[in-house]
Design a protein around this motif. Structure first.
Motif, mmCIF file in Angstrom:
data_model
loop_
_atom_site.group_PDB
_atom_site.id
_atom_site.type_symbol
_atom_site.label_atom_id
_atom_site.label_comp_id
_atom_site.label_asym_id
_atom_site.label_seq_id
_atom_site.Cartn_x
_atom_site.Cartn_y
_atom_site.Cartn_z
ATOM 1 N N ASP A 8 -1.881 -26.416 -50.953
ATOM 2 C CA ASP A 8 -1.750 -25.487 -52.077
ATOM 3 C C ASP A 8 -1.043 -26.082 -53.284
ATOM 4 O O ASP A 8 -0.249 -25.404 -53.938
ATOM 5 C CB ASP A 8 -1.013 -24.204 -51.642
ATOM 6 C CG ASP A 8 -1.794 -23.397 -50.630
ATOM 7 O OD1 ASP A 8 -2.995 -23.171 -50.867
ATOM 8 O OD2 ASP A 8 -1.209 -22.978 -49.611
ATOM 9 N N ASP A 53 -6.901 -26.420 -51.822
ATOM 10 C CA ASP A 53 -6.432 -25.925 -53.115
ATOM 11 C C ASP A 53 -5.698 -27.027 -53.875
ATOM 12 O O ASP A 53 -4.603 -26.820 -54.407
ATOM 13 C CB ASP A 53 -5.572 -24.673 -52.961
ATOM 14 C CG ASP A 53 -6.396 -23.456 -52.545
ATOM 15 O OD1 ASP A 53 -7.634 -23.510 -52.643
ATOM 16 O OD2 ASP A 53 -5.805 -22.452 -52.126
ATOM 17 N N SER A 149 2.209 -24.757 -47.224
ATOM 18 C CA SER A 149 2.056 -24.529 -48.661
ATOM 19 C C SER A 149 3.268 -25.118 -49.368
ATOM 20 O O SER A 149 4.391 -25.052 -48.843
ATOM 21 C CB SER A 149 1.970 -23.027 -48.957
ATOM 22 O OG SER A 149 0.810 -22.461 -48.398
#
Length: 171
Positions: A8, A53, A149
């Protein structure tokens, strides 16, 4: 060679700063700091798994320049914001890019998001995931699962083998 993991990063994503309360004034500051932190721990010959991501950009030159600015040999587990074809990410510098979960060694799986049904979790397996960022309702509720993340790992890649050892001690 060390193995690292991160998820992320959302390079270039201005709105993620506000949405996830990231400590950056703007996307340029965030990008520069994430690159600096990445390169401070990952060596050129280290292997790093990126659980998706990476960036919202679809522009090949932007992705290629970004990937080339980051140390290490890189493998991408693609998720919703990684919208180009896997071969495009390989062309930009990833050794592998795949949309599927990946078993990186027996019993260690990298995947998009945590299970919402505990009956799906094999007790002797370890799961590393992304997507939930700082969401407190999805904190690592199972001892053999860990969200990587960036908001949960101080915005820098973490040592995968060290994480595996820590999770194994919990189960």
């Amino acid at each position: 060679m060390k193995r690292f993991i991160i998820a992320d990063t959302h390079f270039g994503h201005e709105n993620i700063i506000k949405h996830e309360s990231r400590p950056f004034a703007n996307a340029d500051e965030m990008n520069n700091r994430l690159i600096e932190l990445w390169n401070s721990v990952v060596g050129k010959d280290d292997l790093i798994y990126v659980l998706g991501d990476l960036t919202l950009s679809r522009r090949m030159n932007v992705i290629k320049n970004l990937v080339n600015s980051l140390n290490g040999r890189k493998i991408l587990i693609m998720v919703n914001h990684d919208t180009r074809k896997p071969r495009d990410y390989v062309e930009c510098g990833f050794e592998v890019a795949t949309r599927k979960p990946m078993m990186v060694q027996p019993g260690v799986i990298l995947m998009r998001e945590p299970f919402d049904d505990s009956s799906l979790i094999a007790p002797n397996y370890l799961y590393f995931f992304e997507h939930v960022h700082r969401n407190k309702t999805l904190m690592d509720e199972y001892p053999n699962c860990m969200c990587v993340s960036v908001e949960r790992i101080n915005y820098r890649p973490i040592d995968l083998d060290e994480c595996i050892r820590k999770l194994r001690k919990k189960i």
